[in-house]
Write a protein that holds these residues in place. Structure first.
Motif, PDB file in Angstrom:
ATOM      1  N   LEU A   1       0.832  -1.196   0.000  1.00 55.57           N
ATOM      2  CA  LEU A   1       0.000   0.000   0.000  1.00 55.57           C
ATOM      3  C   LEU A   1       0.867   1.245   0.000  1.00 55.57           C
ATOM      4  CD1 LEU A   1      -2.925   1.206   0.524  1.00 55.57           C
ATOM      5  CD2 LEU A   1      -2.407   0.980   2.956  1.00 55.57           C
ATOM      6  N   ILE A   2       0.403   2.279  -0.710  1.00 53.06           N
ATOM      7  CA  ILE A   2       1.077   3.577  -0.681  1.00 53.06           C
ATOM      8  C   ILE A   2       0.164   4.543   0.068  1.00 53.06           C
ATOM      9  CG2 ILE A   2       2.045   5.470  -2.034  1.00 53.06           C
ATOM     10  CD1 ILE A   2       2.455   3.418  -4.315  1.00 53.06           C
ATOM     11  N   VAL A   3       0.741   5.259   1.038  1.00 52.77           N
ATOM     12  CA  VAL A   3      -0.032   6.176   1.879  1.00 52.77           C
ATOM     13  C   VAL A   3       0.584   7.563   1.787  1.00 52.77           C
ATOM     14  CG1 VAL A   3      -0.908   6.634   4.200  1.00 52.77           C
ATOM     15  CG2 VAL A   3      -0.498   4.263   3.474  1.00 52.77           C
ATOM     16  N   GLY A   4      -0.197   8.524   1.305  1.00 54.18           N
ATOM     17  CA  GLY A   4       0.290   9.893   1.174  1.00 54.18           C
ATOM     18  C   GLY A   4      -0.365  10.817   2.175  1.00 54.18           C
ATOM     19  N   PRO A   5       0.421  11.638   2.862  1.00 59.18           N
ATOM     20  CA  PRO A   5      -0.185  12.650   3.727  1.00 59.18           C
ATOM     21  C   PRO A   5      -0.736  13.808   2.894  1.00 59.18           C
ATOM     22  CG  PRO A   5       2.207  12.799   3.837  1.00 59.18           C
ATOM     23  CD  PRO A   5       1.875  11.626   2.957  1.00 59.18           C
ATOM     24  N   ALA A   6      -1.942  14.265   3.255  1.00 63.20           N
ATOM     25  CA  ALA A   6      -2.515  15.432   2.575  1.00 63.20           C
ATOM     26  C   ALA A   6      -1.696  16.651   2.977  1.00 63.20           C
ATOM     27  CB  ALA A   6      -3.974  15.610   2.987  1.00 63.20           C
TER      28      ALA A   6
ATOM     29  N   GLY B   1       0.868  -0.455  -9.894  1.00 64.55           N
ATOM     30  CA  GLY B   1      -0.262  -1.363  -9.733  1.00 64.55           C
ATOM     31  C   GLY B   1      -0.588  -1.659  -8.285  1.00 64.55           C
ATOM     32  N   LYS B   2      -0.432  -0.643  -7.422  1.00 64.59           N
ATOM     33  CA  LYS B   2      -0.684  -0.824  -5.988  1.00 64.59           C
ATOM     34  C   LYS B   2      -1.812   0.101  -5.522  1.00 64.59           C
ATOM     35  CE  LYS B   2       2.803  -3.637  -5.125  1.00 64.59           C
ATOM     36  NZ  LYS B   2       2.708  -4.923  -4.484  1.00 64.59           N
ATOM     37  N   GLN B   3      -2.459  -0.288  -4.447  1.00 61.34           N
ATOM     38  CA  GLN B   3      -3.496   0.537  -3.841  1.00 61.34           C
ATOM     39  C   GLN B   3      -2.867   1.801  -3.273  1.00 61.34           C
ATOM     40  OE1 GLN B   3      -5.532  -1.412  -0.621  1.00 61.34           O
ATOM     41  NE2 GLN B   3      -6.920   0.308  -0.267  1.00 61.34           N
ATOM     42  N   SER B   4      -3.624   2.895  -3.339  1.00 55.93           N
ATOM     43  CA  SER B   4      -3.133   4.192  -2.869  1.00 55.93           C
ATOM     44  C   SER B   4      -4.217   4.862  -2.036  1.00 55.93           C
ATOM     45  CB  SER B   4      -2.813   5.055  -4.103  1.00 55.93           C
ATOM     46  OG  SER B   4      -2.778   6.407  -3.769  1.00 55.93           O
ATOM     47  N   ILE B   5      -3.844   5.287  -0.830  1.00 58.34           N
ATOM     48  CA  ILE B   5      -4.768   6.023   0.034  1.00 58.34           C
ATOM     49  C   ILE B   5      -4.042   7.233   0.607  1.00 58.34           C
ATOM     50  CG2 ILE B   5      -6.068   3.932   0.611  1.00 58.34           C
ATOM     51  CD1 ILE B   5      -4.719   3.995   3.397  1.00 58.34           C
ATOM     52  N   PHE B   6      -4.755   8.035   1.396  1.00 62.32           N
ATOM     53  CA  PHE B   6      -4.099   9.167   2.042  1.00 62.32           C
ATOM     54  C   PHE B   6      -4.602   9.351   3.460  1.00 62.32           C
ATOM     55  CE2 PHE B   6      -7.684  10.958  -0.309  1.00 62.32           C
ATOM     56  CZ  PHE B   6      -8.287  11.818   0.605  1.00 62.32           C
ATOM     57  N   VAL B   7      -3.779  10.021   4.251  1.00 64.39           N
ATOM     58  CA  VAL B   7      -4.158  10.450   5.599  1.00 64.39           C
ATOM     59  C   VAL B   7      -4.272  11.968   5.564  1.00 64.39           C
ATOM     60  CG1 VAL B   7      -3.124   8.481   6.799  1.00 64.39           C
ATOM     61  CG2 VAL B   7      -1.746  10.511   6.366  1.00 64.39           C
TER      62      VAL B   7
ATOM     63  N   THR C   1       0.040  -4.853   7.008  1.00 67.50           N
ATOM     64  CA  THR C   1       0.172  -4.235   5.683  1.00 67.50           C
ATOM     65  C   THR C   1       1.497  -3.491   5.590  1.00 67.50           C
ATOM     66  OG1 THR C   1      -2.224  -3.965   5.495  1.00 67.50           O
ATOM     67  CG2 THR C   1      -0.864  -2.609   4.047  1.00 67.50           C
ATOM     68  N   ARG C   2       2.265  -3.789   4.549  1.00 65.45           N
ATOM     69  CA  ARG C   2       3.556  -3.126   4.320  1.00 65.45           C
ATOM     70  C   ARG C   2       3.307  -1.871   3.488  1.00 65.45           C
ATOM     71  NH1 ARG C   2       5.845  -8.427   1.762  1.00 65.45           N
ATOM     72  NH2 ARG C   2       3.852  -8.005   0.813  1.00 65.45           N
ATOM     73  N   CYS C   3       3.670  -0.724   4.047  1.00 66.68           N
ATOM     74  CA  CYS C   3       3.319   0.564   3.455  1.00 66.68           C
ATOM     75  C   CYS C   3       4.540   1.388   3.055  1.00 66.68           C
ATOM     76  CB  CYS C   3       2.514   1.398   4.451  1.00 66.68           C
ATOM     77  SG  CYS C   3       0.998   0.606   5.020  1.00 66.68           S
ATOM     78  N   ILE C   4       4.374   2.092   1.953  1.00 72.24           N
ATOM     79  CA  ILE C   4       5.333   3.112   1.551  1.00 72.24           C
ATOM     80  C   ILE C   4       4.626   4.447   1.678  1.00 72.24           C
ATOM     81  CG2 ILE C   4       6.568   4.110  -0.416  1.00 72.24           C
ATOM     82  CD1 ILE C   4       7.414   1.319  -1.178  1.00 72.24           C
ATOM     83  N   ILE C   5       5.265   5.375   2.349  1.00 69.49           N
ATOM     84  CA  ILE C   5       4.726   6.730   2.499  1.00 69.49           C
ATOM     85  C   ILE C   5       5.155   7.534   1.276  1.00 69.49           C
ATOM     86  CG2 ILE C   5       4.834   8.842   3.874  1.00 69.49           C
ATOM     87  CD1 ILE C   5       5.430   6.964   6.322  1.00 69.49           C
ATOM     88  N   SER C   6       4.229   8.287   0.707  1.00 69.80           N
ATOM     89  CA  SER C   6       4.561   9.115  -0.454  1.00 69.80           C
ATOM     90  C   SER C   6       4.461  10.582  -0.076  1.00 69.80           C
ATOM     91  CB  SER C   6       3.614   8.823  -1.618  1.00 69.80           C
ATOM     92  OG  SER C   6       2.303   9.245  -1.304  1.00 69.80           O
TER      93      SER C   6
END
Length: 190
Positions: free
Chosen positions: A64-69, A84-90, A109-114
């Protein structure tokens, strides 16, 4: 053309690399500022630049990729699209980074922060806290520009690394010349 030349060229051509007198969210002053929103308004250019970062962590196992707003949302989406990965944000709720809008980070869940730009790592660390509280694991940070001088506890994969000099407000040469500052960015002075 090297990847650094490609990325720097895109930042300059889109007006994302600004010159002037800037008050940064850290309270320090600088004569350059990277406003990645100016790059991200051009999807084709953003895709080229973010492909440079994506290739660096493509072999890394993550879910999962998680980006801060605000700055990490489009970056997260584009990296997710390319890989090709799911992307969400905080986002901030009452001043605290939170997972909202029905987004879920499952245990393990293994996450990369964007991020758009990593400087102090404050937004990344706030995002990492949310990920850990959900039971996820932070694998690293992906960004357009890494201008971090501090030690960040995760690997950082960036399209480019820039060194931009900053000064304490009371020792800023631009202030001493009487040049007024502007305050860019989306975060209030902390």
């Amino acid at each position: 053309m090297t990847t650094d030349e490609l990325v720097l060229n895109e930042l300059k051509e889109t007006g994302a690399l600004l010159e002037g007198h800037f008050l940064l969210s850290s309270g320090r002053h600088s004569d350059r500022y990277v406003q990645c929103a100016r790059l991200l308004q051009y999807p084709d250019r953003a895709a080229r630049v973010l492909a440079v970062a994506a290739e660096q962590f493509r072999p890394v196992p993550f879910d999962l990729i998680v980006g801060p707003a605000m700055g990490g949302i489009i970056v997260s989406y584009e990296l997710g699209r390319q890989l090709g990965k799911q992307s969400i944000f905080v986002e901030r709720e009452n001043g605290v980074m939170s997972l909202r809008r029905g987004f879920v980070i499952a245990e393990g869940t293994r996450c990369i922060i964007s991020e758009d730009v990593v400087t102090t790592g404050k937004s990344s660390e706030e995002t990492a806290k949310v990920i850990r509280e959900c039971g996820g694991e932070v694998v690293g940070i992906a960004c357009i520009v890494n201008r971090s001088a501090e030690l960040i506890q995760y690997p950082v994969w960036s399209a480019i690394r820039l060194t931009i000099e900053t000064w304490p407000a009371d020792d800023c040469p631009l202030c001493k010349q009487g040049i007024p500052w502007v305050k860019p960015g989306s975060r209030g002075n902390a």
